[in-house]
Design a protein around this motif. Sequence first.
Motif, PDB file in Angstrom:
ATOM      1  N   MET A   1     -19.716 -49.735 -93.960  1.00 30.73           N
ATOM      2  CA  MET A   1     -20.624 -49.308 -92.936  1.00 30.73           C
ATOM      3  C   MET A   1     -21.590 -48.280 -93.532  1.00 30.73           C
ATOM      4  O   MET A   1     -21.174 -47.307 -94.148  1.00 30.73           O
ATOM      5  N   THR A   2     -22.888 -48.491 -93.356  1.00 32.65           N
ATOM      6  CA  THR A   2     -23.870 -47.578 -93.922  1.00 32.65           C
ATOM      7  C   THR A   2     -24.163 -46.445 -92.949  1.00 32.65           C
ATOM      8  O   THR A   2     -24.111 -46.617 -91.729  1.00 32.65           O
ATOM      9  N   THR A   3     -24.467 -45.293 -93.511  1.00 32.00           N
ATOM     10  CA  THR A   3     -24.798 -44.131 -92.716  1.00 32.00           C
ATOM     11  C   THR A   3     -26.255 -44.238 -92.283  1.00 32.00           C
ATOM     12  O   THR A   3     -27.119 -44.521 -93.116  1.00 32.00           O
ATOM     13  N   PRO A   4     -26.567 -44.013 -90.994  1.00 34.38           N
ATOM     14  CA  PRO A   4     -27.961 -44.057 -90.549  1.00 34.38           C
ATOM     15  C   PRO A   4     -28.816 -43.034 -91.296  1.00 34.38           C
ATOM     16  O   PRO A   4     -28.305 -42.065 -91.867  1.00 34.38           O
ATOM     17  N   VAL A   5     -30.111 -43.238 -91.257  1.00 35.75           N
ATOM     18  CA  VAL A   5     -31.054 -42.344 -91.931  1.00 35.75           C
ATOM     19  C   VAL A   5     -31.214 -41.065 -91.111  1.00 35.75           C
ATOM     20  O   VAL A   5     -31.405 -41.100 -89.901  1.00 35.75           O
ATOM     21  N   SER A   6     -31.146 -39.924 -91.797  1.00 31.83           N
ATOM     22  CA  SER A   6     -31.310 -38.630 -91.137  1.00 31.83           C
ATOM     23  C   SER A   6     -32.791 -38.334 -90.932  1.00 31.83           C
ATOM     24  O   SER A   6     -33.654 -38.810 -91.676  1.00 31.83           O
ATOM     25  N   ASP A   7     -33.079 -37.534 -89.911  1.00 31.70           N
ATOM     26  CA  ASP A   7     -34.435 -37.050 -89.670  1.00 31.70           C
ATOM     27  C   ASP A   7     -34.316 -35.621 -89.131  1.00 31.70           C
ATOM     28  O   ASP A   7     -33.245 -35.033 -89.192  1.00 31.70           O
ATOM     29  N   GLN A   8     -35.405 -35.061 -88.593  1.00 32.17           N
ATOM     30  CA  GLN A   8     -35.354 -33.671 -88.132  1.00 32.17           C
ATOM     31  C   GLN A   8     -34.479 -33.477 -86.897  1.00 32.17           C
ATOM     32  O   GLN A   8     -34.019 -32.376 -86.631  1.00 32.17           O
ATOM     33  N   LYS A   9     -34.222 -34.551 -86.145  1.00 35.00           N
ATOM     34  CA  LYS A   9     -33.404 -34.435 -84.936  1.00 35.00           C
ATOM     35  C   LYS A   9     -31.940 -34.773 -85.166  1.00 35.00           C
ATOM     36  O   LYS A   9     -31.084 -34.344 -84.404  1.00 35.00           O
ATOM     37  N   HIS A  10     -31.639 -35.563 -86.209  1.00 34.22           N
ATOM     38  CA  HIS A  10     -30.274 -36.014 -86.465  1.00 34.22           C
ATOM     39  C   HIS A  10     -29.963 -35.955 -87.954  1.00 34.22           C
ATOM     40  O   HIS A  10     -30.735 -36.465 -88.762  1.00 34.22           O
ATOM     41  N   LEU A  11     -28.842 -35.339 -88.280  1.00 37.69           N
ATOM     42  CA  LEU A  11     -28.339 -35.318 -89.657  1.00 37.69           C
ATOM     43  C   LEU A  11     -27.064 -36.142 -89.669  1.00 37.69           C
ATOM     44  O   LEU A  11     -26.082 -35.791 -89.009  1.00 37.69           O
ATOM     45  N   TRP A  12     -27.095 -37.260 -90.390  1.00 35.89           N
ATOM     46  CA  TRP A  12     -25.945 -38.157 -90.494  1.00 35.89           C
ATOM     47  C   TRP A  12     -25.246 -37.876 -91.806  1.00 35.89           C
ATOM     48  O   TRP A  12     -25.875 -37.883 -92.864  1.00 35.89           O
ATOM     49  N   VAL A  13     -23.938 -37.638 -91.761  1.00 42.79           N
ATOM     50  CA  VAL A  13     -23.171 -37.252 -92.943  1.00 42.79           C
ATOM     51  C   VAL A  13     -22.049 -38.260 -93.178  1.00 42.79           C
ATOM     52  O   VAL A  13     -21.235 -38.508 -92.287  1.00 42.79           O
ATOM     53  N   SER A  14     -21.986 -38.809 -94.392  1.00 47.96           N
ATOM     54  CA  SER A  14     -20.908 -39.742 -94.754  1.00 47.96           C
ATOM     55  C   SER A  14     -19.683 -38.941 -95.189  1.00 47.96           C
ATOM     56  O   SER A  14     -19.770 -37.741 -95.471  1.00 47.96           O
ATOM     57  N   TRP A  15     -18.545 -39.630 -95.280  1.00 51.86           N
ATOM     58  CA  TRP A  15     -17.328 -38.970 -95.746  1.00 51.86           C
ATOM     59  C   TRP A  15     -17.520 -38.398 -97.142  1.00 51.86           C
ATOM     60  O   TRP A  15     -17.128 -37.263 -97.424  1.00 51.86           O
ATOM     61  N   ASP A  16     -18.097 -39.188 -98.056  1.00 51.44           N
ATOM     62  CA  ASP A  16     -18.292 -38.706 -99.430  1.00 51.44           C
ATOM     63  C   ASP A  16     -19.174 -37.469 -99.457  1.00 51.44           C
ATOM     64  O   ASP A  16     -18.876 -36.485-100.143  1.00 51.44           O
ATOM     65  N   GLU A  17     -20.273 -37.513 -98.721  1.00 51.39           N
ATOM     66  CA  GLU A  17     -21.185 -36.371 -98.672  1.00 51.39           C
ATOM     67  C   GLU A  17     -20.492 -35.143 -98.079  1.00 51.39           C
ATOM     68  O   GLU A  17     -20.629 -34.019 -98.586  1.00 51.39           O
ATOM     69  N   TYR A  18     -19.726 -35.359 -97.033  1.00 52.28           N
ATOM     70  CA  TYR A  18     -18.989 -34.278 -96.369  1.00 52.28           C
ATOM     71  C   TYR A  18     -18.033 -33.591 -97.354  1.00 52.28           C
ATOM     72  O   TYR A  18     -18.011 -32.363 -97.473  1.00 52.28           O
ATOM     73  N   HIS A  19     -17.269 -34.386 -98.086  1.00 52.16           N
ATOM     74  CA  HIS A  19     -16.332 -33.813 -99.061  1.00 52.16           C
ATOM     75  C   HIS A  19     -17.054 -33.087-100.188  1.00 52.16           C
ATOM     76  O   HIS A  19     -16.612 -32.010-100.625  1.00 52.16           O
ATOM     77  N   ARG A  20     -18.166 -33.624-100.675  1.00 56.08           N
ATOM     78  CA  ARG A  20     -18.932 -32.954-101.745  1.00 56.08           C
ATOM     79  C   ARG A  20     -19.480 -31.616-101.266  1.00 56.08           C
ATOM     80  O   ARG A  20     -19.485 -30.638-102.016  1.00 56.08           O
ATOM     81  N   LEU A  21     -19.941 -31.565-100.012  1.00 58.08           N
ATOM     82  CA  LEU A  21     -20.454 -30.308 -99.466  1.00 58.08           C
ATOM     83  C   LEU A  21     -19.366 -29.243 -99.394  1.00 58.08           C
ATOM     84  O   LEU A  21     -19.599 -28.083 -99.729  1.00 58.08           O
ATOM     85  N   ILE A  22     -18.169 -29.634 -98.983  1.00 61.44           N
ATOM     86  CA  ILE A  22     -17.043 -28.685 -98.939  1.00 61.44           C
ATOM     87  C   ILE A  22     -16.731 -28.190-100.344  1.00 61.44           C
ATOM     88  O   ILE A  22     -16.540 -26.988-100.564  1.00 61.44           O
ATOM     89  N   GLU A  23     -16.687 -29.089-101.309  1.00 62.31           N
ATOM     90  CA  GLU A  23     -16.386 -28.705-102.700  1.00 62.31           C
ATOM     91  C   GLU A  23     -17.467 -27.790-103.266  1.00 62.31           C
ATOM     92  O   GLU A  23     -17.160 -26.799-103.942  1.00 62.31           O
ATOM     93  N   ARG A  24     -18.720 -28.097-102.985  1.00 65.47           N
ATOM     94  CA  ARG A  24     -19.821 -27.245-103.468  1.00 65.47           C
ATOM     95  C   ARG A  24     -19.790 -25.869-102.809  1.00 65.47           C
ATOM     96  O   ARG A  24     -20.093 -24.860-103.448  1.00 65.47           O
ATOM     97  N   LEU A  25     -19.395 -25.816-101.539  1.00 62.35           N
ATOM     98  CA  LEU A  25     -19.257 -24.533-100.847  1.00 62.35           C
ATOM     99  C   LEU A  25     -18.133 -23.721-101.479  1.00 62.35           C
ATOM    100  O   LEU A  25     -18.281 -22.509-101.711  1.00 62.35           O
ATOM    101  N   ALA A  26     -17.020 -24.366-101.788  1.00 60.56           N
ATOM    102  CA  ALA A  26     -15.906 -23.672-102.457  1.00 60.56           C
ATOM    103  C   ALA A  26     -16.352 -23.130-103.812  1.00 60.56           C
ATOM    104  O   ALA A  26     -16.003 -22.001-104.186  1.00 60.56           O
ATOM    105  N   LEU A  27     -17.131 -23.906-104.536  1.00 56.17           N
ATOM    106  CA  LEU A  27     -17.639 -23.455-105.835  1.00 56.17           C
ATOM    107  C   LEU A  27     -18.556 -22.241-105.660  1.00 56.17           C
ATOM    108  O   LEU A  27     -18.484 -21.279-106.434  1.00 56.17           O
ATOM    109  N   LYS A  28     -19.380 -22.267-104.632  1.00 54.43           N
ATOM    110  CA  LYS A  28     -20.279 -21.136-104.360  1.00 54.43           C
ATOM    111  C   LYS A  28     -19.477 -19.855-104.101  1.00 54.43           C
ATOM    112  O   LYS A  28     -19.801 -18.790-104.626  1.00 54.43           O
ATOM    113  N   VAL A  29     -18.419 -19.967-103.314  1.00 52.11           N
ATOM    114  CA  VAL A  29     -17.566 -18.801-103.039  1.00 52.11           C
ATOM    115  C   VAL A  29     -16.916 -18.327-104.336  1.00 52.11           C
ATOM    116  O   VAL A  29     -16.913 -17.127-104.641  1.00 52.11           O
ATOM    117  N   HIS A  30     -16.386 -19.249-105.116  1.00 56.12           N
ATOM    118  CA  HIS A  30     -15.749 -18.902-106.391  1.00 56.12           C
ATOM    119  C   HIS A  30     -16.737 -18.196-107.324  1.00 56.12           C
ATOM    120  O   HIS A  30     -16.407 -17.158-107.919  1.00 56.12           O
TER     121      HIS A  30
END
Length: 181
Positions: A1-30
């Motif tokens: 299933m493909t993730t819809p295209v995001s625009d200024q009113k809606h941000l669509w986040v896939s599972w992979d993107e969601y996990h990468r964002l959490i990991e990048r946030l953890a790296l930022k804190v570290h």
Amino acid sequence: MTTPVSDQKHLWVSWDEYHRLIERLALKVHESGWKFDMVLCLARGGVRPGDVFSRIFDVPLAILSTSSYREEAGTVRGDLDIAKYMTMTKGPLSGKILLVDDLADSGVTLTKVMKHLKENFEGVTEVKSAVIWTKGCSAFKPDYQMEELPHNPWIHQPFEDYDGLRPHQLAAWIKKGETGA
């Protein structure tokens, strides 16, 4: 299933993107060099990021339930409820705490929880906050964030698929996922 295209009113986040964002946030804190004793996540949106942080940083995880989106299928803010008790495995909440949530929307929840911690947990010496997204309308500015969203889009997180799924629908849901339909 493909993730819809995001625009200024809606941000669509896939599972992979969601996990990468959490990991990048953890790296930022570290990379900030700040050391903390415990992760406190806000349920429900902060549970997944909080769990990842607890595992990566090898610190205890505490969970505090809060709720403000109640009316009109969760799209209209109601009064903020903060649970009377917190779930944790090691002693009272104390020391340096990293407060984790998925987003700072209006900022009301994070502001009130920070105040709640200062007023009710004398053993807490410092609290910093980390979120994946901060909306432009937020009155709360977290210590750590991954993305600032000035246009305040509705964020469609990947786990929202479960919001409308009920137990009697599981067999069809699983079959649909296995066939890729």
